[in-house]
Design an enzyme around this catalytic site. Structure first.
Site, PDB file in Angstrom:
ATOM      1  N   GLU A  69      43.738  -7.255  10.092  1.00 27.23           N
ATOM      2  CA  GLU A  69      43.407  -5.974   9.279  1.00 27.23           C
ATOM      3  C   GLU A  69      41.885  -6.527   8.981  1.00 27.23           C
ATOM      4  OE1 GLU A  69      45.303  -4.155   7.342  1.00 27.23           O
ATOM      5  OE2 GLU A  69      47.497  -4.683   8.087  1.00 27.23           O
ATOM      6  N   LYS A 107      21.560  11.700  25.518  1.00 27.48           N
ATOM      7  CA  LYS A 107      21.682  12.250  26.682  1.00 27.48           C
ATOM      8  C   LYS A 107      20.393  12.556  27.509  1.00 27.48           C
ATOM      9  CE  LYS A 107      25.350  15.273  24.298  1.00 27.48           C
ATOM     10  NZ  LYS A 107      26.417  15.608  25.194  1.00 27.48           N
ATOM     11  N   GLU A 152      30.358  25.068  20.448  1.00 25.34           N
ATOM     12  CA  GLU A 152      31.644  24.378  21.024  1.00 25.34           C
ATOM     13  C   GLU A 152      32.758  25.642  21.270  1.00 25.34           C
ATOM     14  OE1 GLU A 152      31.985  20.051  20.302  1.00 25.34           O
ATOM     15  OE2 GLU A 152      31.602  21.069  18.427  1.00 25.34           O
ATOM     16  N   HIS A 205      22.404  15.610  15.351  1.00 25.57           N
ATOM     17  CA  HIS A 205      22.013  16.225  16.723  1.00 25.57           C
ATOM     18  C   HIS A 205      21.221  17.189  16.524  1.00 25.57           C
ATOM     19  CE1 HIS A 205      25.836  13.556  17.204  1.00 25.57           C
ATOM     20  NE2 HIS A 205      26.549  14.653  17.423  1.00 25.57           N
TER      21      HIS A 205
HETATM   22  C1  BG6 Z   1      30.286  14.925  17.569  1.00 28.38           C
HETATM   23  C2  BG6 Z   1      30.747  15.634  16.563  1.00 28.38           C
HETATM   24  O1  BG6 Z   1      29.157  14.233  16.961  1.00 28.38           O
HETATM   25  O2  BG6 Z   1      29.620  15.638  18.668  1.00 28.38           O
HETATM   26  C3  BG6 Z   1      31.999  16.580  17.128  1.00 28.38           C
HETATM   27  O3  BG6 Z   1      31.244  14.939  15.528  1.00 28.38           O
HETATM   28  C4  BG6 Z   1      31.313  17.426  18.306  1.00 28.38           C
HETATM   29  O4  BG6 Z   1      32.465  17.388  16.238  1.00 28.38           O
HETATM   30  C5  BG6 Z   1      30.926  16.316  19.397  1.00 28.38           C
HETATM   31  O5  BG6 Z   1      32.316  17.927  19.140  1.00 28.38           O
HETATM   32  C6  BG6 Z   1      30.004  17.119  20.551  1.00 28.38           C
HETATM   33  O6  BG6 Z   1      29.580  16.220  21.347  1.00 28.38           O
HETATM   34  P1  BG6 Z   1      29.292  16.737  23.045  1.00 28.38           P
HETATM   35  O7  BG6 Z   1      28.508  15.584  23.414  1.00 28.38           O
HETATM   36  O8  BG6 Z   1      30.564  17.016  23.636  1.00 28.38           O
HETATM   37  O9  BG6 Z   1      28.206  17.930  22.700  1.00 28.38           O
END
Ligand code: BG6
Length: 536
Positions: A133, A232, A266, A290
């Site tokens: 833990e 990326k 998404e 992001h």
């Molecule tokens: C994460 C988020 O930071 O990025 C998620 O918490 C999201 O909600 C994900 O789905 C998306 O990442 P990627 O690389 O698939 O665009």
């Protein structure tokens, strides 16, 4: 707050350093022999020196889907040293072999590169597990012992990276344990680093509190904050596109750019992440990090170099210059998906997802209009949007240019001509598209939009590494440019906090059906400016 600098190797550590250098040379040779390398590239590969990666949160989704596969992929590309070791720590009654089995299965299922038995065997030899833990002193003492032993048997030289792939509420405990056991302090000639995953707080205040906790134990230079979008390839390519070319920069400003659209759409819902997502929402989840990082890369001035300091300073300047819409009701939009159809399947609405309270007001879609108060961008809107359960998965940055000042064509001939655009496709179908007008063959002078396309897959021999491969390697090498500084984190919260506070007074978000492109209010926000969202 103390900020000790990372120590450098003194002369009496010569033997360790020599062993490390030999090991690095072997790793470099292996990496050069990698059949996947472009044979024209004669530069030495960037490889990690001897070290141990300690992973907290090994049973989590991120570890299984991203981190463990990325470690294997790095090994497969010859970028890890022979003695590289991986220590898992979790509240499980596991032995080394149990963790190894979990890692093996995760790698087989999710690694990017082909599974090679000899690579796995080498990795497997360095896999250890420490059960416990976060509150258990004994478990952390055992971790310290295990690391000492690994140093002796595998020549890892006391170099440890601690990856906290755990909810932030556990950070204080773990960081304090690392301090108590002395694991946070590097002996001479070695290094210690801590890696933290977003969310970096919930708002400015909590982000500062979180930082206070880590900075009491680790110097800023040893803290690596992961925003995986910066790992990326396509995101880093924004810098190459802008600063390695002379073609685009002269028009990259208010004189030519009409507006910028940054989209992260998404198709997935929140899956099993209700506990994390509800109360957080789309803006905190991805705009604060992001999308604002993408905005910073697109809008910043050229850094004097790609050193962490130079790069971060430019990003900070532009984040500081970001201005919110005067009327947040008109310059933002919020939505929440309801049941709908996606990929031919019926999917549930957000409120029907497991673990979501009926009175939730969390948004799964957010759109924000921002401006940047500087000479380059004054008056150019940056529209950011993100959402779950949208029509399809696509992340892109579209720089949309002003119309030609004069069109010497008949009105009919240019009726369907759009605006020029340069689109960086972050994912999928990674690449860059330039949209411009072209004469339609066979007509007198009809002009319509066409595209010029660059696709990674067609121009490069090797498929792009996953973001986590790049970022993990940078942590192990100690290369910080792709990790946001605390100042960037705080500046981003300063942008988002007033919006969140406003939304909190507004009741539940507007519904949009799963599989659609978001709430009507987001389209209305664009329409008020005489613009439309790009069709994706
Ligand atoms: C994460 C988020 O930071 O990025 C998620 O918490 C999201 O909600 C994900 O789905 C998306 O990442 P990627 O690389 O698939 O665009």
């Amino acid at each position: 707050m103390s900020s000790p600098a990372e120590p450098t190797a003194p002369a009496d550590e010569a033997t360790t350093v020599a062993t490390q250098a030999a090991s690095t040379a072997t790793t470099e040779a292996a990496a050069l022999a990698n059949p996947l390398r472009d044979p024209r590239d004669k530069r030495l590969p960037r490889v990690a020196g001897p070290c141990v990666l300690v992973l907290f949160g090994v049973t989590g989704d991120l570890a299984k889907r991203k981190l463990l596969p990325a470690i294997y992929d790095l090994g497969n590309r010859g970028l890890l040293p022979p003695g590289f070791s991986l220590v898992g720590f979790a509240r499980r009654d596991w032995k080394n072999q149990d963790f190894a089995r979990v890692a093996h299965d995760a790698i087989k299922e999710h690694a990017r590169t082909p599974f090679r038995e000899e690579v796995w065997r080498q990795l497997r030899e360095g896999i250890h597990f420490v059960p416990g833990e976060f509150s258990d002193d004994g478990a952390f003492d055992a971790l310290a012992m295990a690391l000492k032993e690994i140093d002796q048997t595998r020549g890892t030289g006391g170099n440890y990276a601690f990856y906290l792939s755990i909810p932030p509420k556990f950070f204080p405990q773990v960081v304090q344990q690392l301090k108590r056991t002395g694991l946070a302090n590097a002996p001479k000639g070695a290094w210690r680093r801590v890696v933290i995953e977003k969310p970096f707080g919930h708002d400015l205040k909590s982000a500062q509190e979180l930082n206070e906790i880590t900075s009491q134990v680790f110097p800023e230079s040893s803290v690596f904050r992961i925003d995986h979008y910066l790992g990326k390839e396509t995101v880093q390519n924004i810098l190459a596109l802008r600063f390695a070319n002379n073609l685009f920069e002269p028009i990259w400003n208010r004189g030519y750019v009409d507006h910028v659209q940054i989209t992260m759409a998404e198709d997935i819902g929140i899956g099993g992440r209700a506990g994390y997502y509800d109360g957080i929402g789309a803006a905190r989840d991805v705009i604060q990090n992001h999308l604002l990082q993408l905005l910073a890369l697109v809008a910043m001035e050229d850094p004097t170099s790609f050193d962490a300091d130079a790069l971060r300073r430019e990003k900070e300047k532009v984040l500081k210059a970001v201005r919110l819409p005067q009327d947040l009701a008109l310059g933002t939009a919020r939505g929440r998906y309801t049941a709908g159809w996606q990929g031919g399947e019926r999917v549930r609405g957000y409120l029907e997802e497991d673990g979501i309270p009926a009175d939730s007001t969390t948004e799964t879609y957010a759109a924000i209009k921002l401006e940047i108060a500087n000479r380059r961008w004054a008056g150019v809107p940056f529209y950011l949007r993100t959402g779950k359960r949208l029509g399809r998965r696509v992340t892109e940055v579209a720089v949309v240019f002003q119309r030609a000042p004069h069109l010497p064509f008949s009105k009919d001939d240019t009726e369907i001509l759009g605006q020029n655009a340069l689109v960086v496709r972050v994912q999928p179908d990674e690449g860059i598209t330039v949209r411009f007008g072209s004469k339609v063959p066979g007509t007198a002078m009809e002009v319509r939009d066409v595209s010029m396309d660059f696709a990674y897959g067609e121009s490069f021999l090797e498929s792009s590494p996953e973001a986590y491969e790049r970022l993990l390697l940078d942590v192990l090498i100690g290369d910080p440019p792709l990790f946001p500084h605390q100042r960037e984190v705080e500046l981003s919260w300063r942008i988002l906090d007033p919006i969140e506070e406003f939304w909190a007074t507004q009741g539940p978000p507007e519904d949009y059906p799963a599989g659609s492109w978001g709430p009507a209010s987001a389209d209305a926000m664009m329409a008020r400016d005489g613009r439309v969202w790009r069709r994706l």
